[in-house]
Design a protein around this motif. Structure first.
Motif, PDB file in Angstrom:
ATOM      1  N   ALA A  86       1.099  -0.994  -0.210  1.00 19.93           N
ATOM      2  CA  ALA A  86      -0.072   0.066  -0.298  1.00 19.93           C
ATOM      3  C   ALA A  86       0.748   1.188   0.298  1.00 19.93           C
ATOM      4  N   GLU A  87       2.180   1.078   1.305  1.00 19.81           N
ATOM      5  CA  GLU A  87       3.047   2.274   0.565  1.00 19.81           C
ATOM      6  C   GLU A  87       3.552   2.557  -0.991  1.00 19.81           C
ATOM      7  N   ARG A  88       3.842   1.558  -1.103  1.00 17.21           N
ATOM      8  CA  ARG A  88       4.509   1.579  -2.416  1.00 17.21           C
ATOM      9  C   ARG A  88       3.620   2.265  -3.444  1.00 17.21           C
ATOM     10  N   GLU A  89       2.065   1.978  -3.796  1.00 18.47           N
ATOM     11  CA  GLU A  89       1.196   2.391  -4.500  1.00 18.47           C
ATOM     12  C   GLU A  89       0.694   3.600  -3.988  1.00 18.47           C
ATOM     13  N   ALA A  90       1.044   4.561  -2.956  1.00 21.49           N
ATOM     14  CA  ALA A  90       1.209   6.096  -2.825  1.00 21.49           C
ATOM     15  C   ALA A  90       1.796   6.314  -3.408  1.00 21.49           C
ATOM     16  N   ARG A  91       2.765   6.068  -3.770  1.00 15.41           N
ATOM     17  CA  ARG A  91       4.126   6.451  -3.470  1.00 15.41           C
ATOM     18  C   ARG A  91       4.597   6.513  -5.668  1.00 15.41           C
ATOM     19  N   ARG A  92       3.325   6.000  -5.572  1.00 17.57           N
ATOM     20  CA  ARG A  92       3.204   5.906  -7.262  1.00 17.57           C
ATOM     21  C   ARG A  92       3.013   6.899  -8.104  1.00 17.57           C
ATOM     22  N   PRO A  93       3.889   7.326  -9.272  1.00 13.80           N
ATOM     23  CA  PRO A  93       3.047   8.743  -9.913  1.00 13.80           C
ATOM     24  C   PRO A  93       1.776   8.702 -10.229  1.00 13.80           C
TER      25      PRO A  93
END
Length: 169
Positions: A86-93
């Motif tokens: 979820a954190e990775r998806e939140a960082r996704r541009p």
């Protein structure tokens, strides 16, 4: 002369020597249970069904606690992995053109690389919007290559050398 005594207790057969009984007493480790290689006290040699049952229950409870702990560790690892995803998806541009999130390949393509690597022409656009932007405005590309206006940095981020007066003599 060596005197020995043997007893049968249920299915267990134990034996002892009278000399050992004299030396260590009846409470000491003087009884040998057939099938074992070391002397034991009488209670250990004949066994204690209640204690054995309690030991078995304790062992089963220990196994159950260990299984519950392992399940808890697995759940915690799954929750941690979900949180990291979820954190990775939140960082996704996000694409500035259409608002769609970048694919992994596009995200990797716009990440900063070495000093000498070529830069992406539209790092804030997804592949579809990048193709549309490249097809619609070829003038924008030529405009980027034009010489910068005096007092502004060029497309490469560097300032031009100041114009110096030329001696005519």
């Amino acid at each position: 002369m060596r005197l020995t005594a043997s007893f049968s207790y249920g299915r267990r057969i134990i034996a002892t020597g009278l000399n050992q009984l004299r030396q260590r007493g009846p409470a000491g480790p003087v009884f040998v249970r057939f099938g074992r290689d070391h002397p034991q006290s009488l209670l250990e040699a004949i066994g204690n069904p209640r204690r054995e049952a309690a030991d078995i229950r304790e062992e089963e409870e220990t196994k159950a606690r260990a299984a519950e702990y392992q399940a808890q560790v697995r759940r915690a690892a799954q929750e941690q992995a979900a949180k990291q995803a979820a954190e990775r998806e939140a960082r996704r541009p996000v694409c500035n053109g259409c608002g769609a999130r970048f694919t992994d390949a596009r995200w990797q393509a716009v990440q900063p690389k070495d000093w000498g690597a070529t830069k992406d022409s539209h790092p804030n656009l997804c592949d579809t919007c990048k193709q549309k932007a490249g097809a619609v405005s070829p003038a924008a590309d030529t405009q980027e290559r034009q010489k910068p206006v005096r007092g502004e940095a060029g497309p490469d981020g560097f300032w031009d050398a100041p114009q110096r007066p030329v001696c005519t003599e």
